[in-house]
Motif scaffolding. Structure first.
Motif, PDB file in Angstrom:
ATOM      1  N   VAL A 195      51.790  22.921  -3.406  1.00 44.40           N
ATOM      2  CA  VAL A 195      51.343  22.960  -2.232  1.00 44.40           C
ATOM      3  C   VAL A 195      51.760  24.187  -1.209  1.00 44.40           C
ATOM      4  N   GLY A 196      50.517  24.569  -0.954  1.00 44.65           N
ATOM      5  CA  GLY A 196      50.754  25.301   0.204  1.00 44.65           C
ATOM      6  C   GLY A 196      51.864  25.356   1.624  1.00 44.65           C
ATOM      7  N   VAL A 197      52.622  26.049   1.534  1.00 43.28           N
ATOM      8  CA  VAL A 197      53.273  26.360   2.804  1.00 43.28           C
ATOM      9  C   VAL A 197      52.763  26.933   3.904  1.00 43.28           C
ATOM     10  N   GLY A 198      52.963  27.395   5.105  1.00 48.66           N
ATOM     11  CA  GLY A 198      53.241  28.236   6.111  1.00 48.66           C
ATOM     12  C   GLY A 198      51.207  27.987   6.742  1.00 48.66           C
ATOM     13  N   GLY A 199      51.346  29.220   7.248  1.00 43.20           N
ATOM     14  CA  GLY A 199      49.778  28.868   8.137  1.00 43.20           C
ATOM     15  C   GLY A 199      48.005  30.303   6.970  1.00 43.20           C
ATOM     16  N   ALA A 200      48.802  30.561   6.006  1.00 43.41           N
ATOM     17  CA  ALA A 200      47.599  31.410   5.007  1.00 43.41           C
ATOM     18  C   ALA A 200      46.557  30.635   4.939  1.00 43.41           C
ATOM     19  N   ASP A 201      45.542  31.144   4.724  1.00 43.97           N
ATOM     20  CA  ASP A 201      44.274  30.763   3.886  1.00 43.97           C
ATOM     21  C   ASP A 201      44.233  30.569   2.511  1.00 43.97           C
ATOM     22  N   PHE A 202      44.473  28.986   2.282  1.00 42.70           N
ATOM     23  CA  PHE A 202      44.948  28.964   0.845  1.00 42.70           C
ATOM     24  C   PHE A 202      43.234  28.659   0.828  1.00 42.70           C
ATOM     25  N   LYS A 203      42.025  29.238   1.102  1.00 47.50           N
ATOM     26  CA  LYS A 203      40.809  28.796   0.449  1.00 47.50           C
ATOM     27  C   LYS A 203      40.474  29.165  -1.234  1.00 47.50           C
ATOM     28  N   GLU A 204      41.085  30.197  -1.646  1.00 44.14           N
ATOM     29  CA  GLU A 204      41.562  30.615  -3.178  1.00 44.14           C
ATOM     30  C   GLU A 204      42.180  28.930  -3.762  1.00 44.14           C
ATOM     31  N   MET A 205      43.431  28.839  -3.717  1.00 43.45           N
ATOM     32  CA  MET A 205      43.443  27.279  -3.746  1.00 43.45           C
ATOM     33  C   MET A 205      42.505  26.758  -3.775  1.00 43.45           C
ATOM     34  N   GLU A 206      41.466  26.124  -3.040  1.00 47.58           N
ATOM     35  CA  GLU A 206      41.058  25.576  -3.263  1.00 47.58           C
ATOM     36  C   GLU A 206      39.603  25.596  -4.170  1.00 47.58           C
ATOM     37  N   ILE A 207      39.542  26.854  -4.819  1.00 44.47           N
ATOM     38  CA  ILE A 207      38.616  26.682  -6.670  1.00 44.47           C
ATOM     39  C   ILE A 207      39.025  26.516  -7.340  1.00 44.47           C
ATOM     40  N   LEU A 208      40.482  26.856  -7.459  1.00 46.02           N
ATOM     41  CA  LEU A 208      41.543  26.147  -8.345  1.00 46.02           C
ATOM     42  C   LEU A 208      41.269  24.881  -8.395  1.00 46.02           C
ATOM     43  N   ASP A 209      41.052  24.111  -7.681  1.00 49.29           N
ATOM     44  CA  ASP A 209      41.230  22.814  -7.992  1.00 49.29           C
ATOM     45  C   ASP A 209      39.959  22.553  -8.067  1.00 49.29           C
ATOM     46  N   ALA A 210      39.274  21.722  -9.352  1.00 53.53           N
ATOM     47  CA  ALA A 210      37.937  21.844  -9.527  1.00 53.53           C
ATOM     48  C   ALA A 210      37.615  20.406  -8.614  1.00 53.53           C
ATOM     49  N   ASP A 211      38.012  19.503  -8.159  1.00 53.40           N
ATOM     50  CA  ASP A 211      37.577  18.763  -7.245  1.00 53.40           C
ATOM     51  C   ASP A 211      36.713  19.311  -6.615  1.00 53.40           C
ATOM     52  N   LYS A 212      37.055  20.707  -6.255  1.00 51.28           N
ATOM     53  CA  LYS A 212      35.835  20.903  -4.933  1.00 51.28           C
ATOM     54  C   LYS A 212      34.903  21.730  -5.435  1.00 51.28           C
ATOM     55  N   GLY A 213      34.605  21.828  -6.875  1.00 53.20           N
ATOM     56  CA  GLY A 213      33.631  22.518  -7.096  1.00 53.20           C
ATOM     57  C   GLY A 213      33.599  22.774  -8.961  1.00 53.20           C
ATOM     58  N   GLU A 214      33.172  23.198  -9.538  1.00 48.53           N
ATOM     59  CA  GLU A 214      32.733  24.183 -11.221  1.00 48.53           C
ATOM     60  C   GLU A 214      34.486  23.818 -11.886  1.00 48.53           C
ATOM     61  N   ARG A 215      33.930  23.553 -13.027  1.00 45.34           N
ATOM     62  CA  ARG A 215      34.993  23.600 -13.805  1.00 45.34           C
ATOM     63  C   ARG A 215      35.330  25.211 -14.221  1.00 45.34           C
ATOM     64  N   LEU A 216      37.039  25.977 -13.872  1.00 44.46           N
ATOM     65  CA  LEU A 216      36.859  26.979 -14.256  1.00 44.46           C
ATOM     66  C   LEU A 216      36.765  27.667 -15.222  1.00 44.46           C
ATOM     67  N   GLU A 217      36.413  28.983 -15.539  1.00 43.63           N
ATOM     68  CA  GLU A 217      35.520  29.667 -16.449  1.00 43.63           C
ATOM     69  C   GLU A 217      36.481  31.157 -16.871  1.00 43.63           C
ATOM     70  N   SER A 218      37.278  31.156 -17.543  1.00 45.61           N
ATOM     71  CA  SER A 218      37.838  32.398 -18.400  1.00 45.61           C
ATOM     72  C   SER A 218      37.085  33.419 -18.373  1.00 45.61           C
ATOM     73  N   THR A 219      38.383  35.364 -18.141  1.00 42.43           N
ATOM     74  CA  THR A 219      37.575  36.264 -18.318  1.00 42.43           C
ATOM     75  C   THR A 219      36.520  36.011 -19.869  1.00 42.43           C
ATOM     76  N   THR A 220      36.937  35.677 -20.732  1.00 46.84           N
ATOM     77  CA  THR A 220      36.598  35.114 -21.870  1.00 46.84           C
ATOM     78  C   THR A 220      35.020  34.410 -21.914  1.00 46.84           C
ATOM     79  N   GLY A 221      35.272  33.907 -20.144  1.00 43.51           N
ATOM     80  CA  GLY A 221      34.097  32.868 -20.313  1.00 43.51           C
ATOM     81  C   GLY A 221      33.574  31.482 -20.688  1.00 43.51           C
TER      82      GLY A 221
END
Length: 578
Positions: free
Chosen positions: A504-530
């Motif tokens: 849950v994001g509270v306040g007025g910050a830019d939460f675009k990076e949170m959208e990246i973590l939510d796979a509903d908005k794009g591709e599956r997450l990938e780790s440093t090791t691939g």
């Protein structure tokens, strides 16, 4: 039924012919609207409620009472709406009613039910139950519960003490108003699922220098003509002849096998503006025919011709490589089998929240008792999940603060203990949170990796002992995370564990990076090791988007949790063992 009465013997004999009544009111329309507009869909199972009672009062002079149950739903605004009436059972203090009430179970909503039992006067025995004036009948008592309480019982039965409204202020133990037993049974249609493998051939290119990155969105058409998304495939990169992983469509969720579905093929764009490649309109029955006939269906693309749109038939085709119907274990089956959802919480104590002693701080504790955004999120989410956690002992952490005489910690026990992290109940979390505000110094930066790894350890330890537990970690934050890749690494590892992350994001910050973590908005997450996340375990909701309207934050946040739970169980072939 024309005559509203039945005797117990006759009633039992007529069980097979009894009808049930479905709920007519919509539960939390604002939540549904928000979820649908975002392509998010919660758990919707049809539950059939049946009723029996014991030790009812004898309100008639020369015979036992003639009881009837009336069911009400308590809405979020406090309104109480009648939704169902049983038949009248004649001359019985231990009635078993035939008529059953069918209600749609929403996991993400607390559905409050009120039951009132009335003794129907003899002069009204030939009147249809729906025509009876309740103020002319005698009350035998009332009881209430939530639907969540009911479905989490191992046998899905709950016996409630009946009390009289005028007696509810004082002790009711000596009043002997009797008991009402409510039993819940999941309708069989909730378990029927279509297992489908879809592929396309000869897709047109939408990218300038490469092939398209296609994915499918399957939507159902409702009577108003609006299409509501019910399923989405993964994105396949650079592929004009894609074959997607199997999709599972609950037949009840789409309506029926003959209900129209729109299948749209999009080209993925990272900015969220996906290009429509083409689409078809088919029912599940049509898809089954395509599979049996080994035929493909040409996609079409709505194209503007003059002032009107016409459907341009494309060379691209949709094919069905697999179509089978199965009866799958449902979320409620796992609950009946003893599985639990365990709640965990992590709270952002970084300095960007503002000085907790000042009213403009996100952490300000209002003396009037008005909850701040952090408290609201804890209370609203906890209010739903508490029913699915038997001992109600919740791990609670803070991050981004400096404990007294210590360095900045990115994961500390909210209760101040150095030995254990659990608190008792939702109120325990609230008290630990308030206490921590006066015992730590807000600092930074905002890091998620530590608390996600800590929650993963709890889930892993539970898994190693064979416990029937699935965990939901609620992270409440006001800022942009500074360890994005470390967080991705932690989430990829956690995707193999019985764990979901709710942010849950509270306040007025830019939460675009949170959208990246939510796979509903794009591709599956990938780790440093691939390594790629084995499943989507993150759901993010910005609190400000929901605060201004009537939309429930908890509904949007928890909508996908049962699906994530089922994905984990099914992929590991874990059975409910009922």
């Amino acid at each position: 039924m024309g005559n509203c009465c039945s005797d117990v013997g006759g009633g039992m004999a007529a069980v097979s012919g009894a009808t049930s009544s479905a709920a007519t009111g919509n539960q939390n329309d604002a939540v549904d609207m928000y979820l649908r507009s975002h392509g998010i869909h919660g758990l919707f199972s049809q539950i059939e409620l049946s009723f029996s009672a014991t030790s009812l009062r004898d309100r008639d002079v020369f015979s036992k009472s003639d009881p009837m149950v009336v069911v009400y739903i308590k809405e979020r605004d406090g309104a109480i709406n009648e939704v169902f009436r049983t038949e009248v059972v004649l001359n019985s203090s231990t009635p078993t009613w035939i008529a059953k009430y069918t209600i749609t179970y929403h996991f993400e909503v607390v559905q409050n039910l009120l039951f009132k039992v009335f003794d129907v006067d003899t002069q009204y025995h030939n009147v249809e139950v729906k025509m009876l004036k309740l103020e002319e009948q005698q009350s035998l008592g009332e009881a209430c519960c939530t639907l969540s309480e009911l479905v989490t019982k191992p046998n899905r039965s709950l016996t409630l003490d009946l009390i009289r409204r005028e007696e509810s202020v004082s002790s009711t133990h000596s009043q002997h108003c009797g008991k009402l037993t409510v039993h819940a049974e999941e309708c069989f249609s909730s378990k029927s699922t279509a297992d489908i493998i879809l592929r396309c051939i000869d897709l047109e290119s939408k990218d300038l220098f490469s092939k398209s990155d296609p994915f499918l969105v399957i939507s159902k058409l409702v009577e108003s003509g609006i299409s509501i998304p019910v399923c989405k495939t993964e994105v396949l990169k650079n592929d004009h002849n894609p074959t997607w992983k199997p999709v599972f469509l609950n037949i009840q969720q789409v309506g029926s096998k003959d209900s129209p579905l729109v299948i749209e093929c999009f080209n993925f764009n990272s900015n969220g503006k996906h290009d429509l490649i083409g689409k078809v309109q088919k029912s599940l029955a049509d898809l089954e025919k395509l599979h049996l006939g080994r035929e493909g269906e040409n996609l079409y693309l709505p194209t503007l011709v003059g002032h009107n749109y016409e459907n341009k038939i494309l060379n691209s085709k949709l094919l069905v490589d697999k179509f089978s119907e199965t009866v799958q274990h449902t979320f409620l089956d796992y609950l009946a089998g003893g599985f639990e959802l365990n709640f965990m919480v992590a709270i952002d104590f970084t300095a960007s929240n503002g000085n907790p002693r000042l009213p403009d701080s996100l952490h300000y504790i209002d003396p009037s008792g008005r909850l701040n955004a952090y408290q609201k999120a804890i209370y609203e989410v906890g209010k739903v999940l508490q029913f699915y956690d038997a001992d109600k002992r919740y791990p609670a952490w803070g991050f981004g603060a400096r404990p007294i005489d210590g360095p900045v910690s990115h994961c500390f026990n909210l209760n101040g203990s150095s030995n254990y992290c659990e608190v008792q109940g939702i109120q325990g979390i609230m008290m630990a949170y308030t206490s921590a505000l006066f015992n730590v110094s807000l600092a930074g930066p905002t890091l998620f990796g530590h608390v996600i790894n800590r929650a993963s350890v709890v889930a892993c330890d539970s898994l190693s002992t064979g416990a029937k537990k699935y965990f939901a970690l609620l992270i409440i934050t006001d800022g942009v995370i500074t360890d994005l890749q470390e967080t991705k690494d932690a989430l990829v590892k956690a995707s193999d564990l019985p764990l979901s992350i709710l942010i849950v994001g509270v306040g007025g910050a830019d939460f675009k990076e949170m959208e990246i973590l939510d796979a509903d908005k794009g591709e599956r997450l990938e780790s440093t090791t691939g390594c790629i996340a084995s499943r989507d375990i993150v759901q993010f909701v910005p609190f400000r988007d929901l605060q201004s309207g009537e939309i429930s934050m908890v509904g949007a946040l928890l909508a996908e949790l049962p699906t994530q739970f089922l994905t984990y169980m099914r992929r590991r072939d874990i059975k409910p063992s009922t």
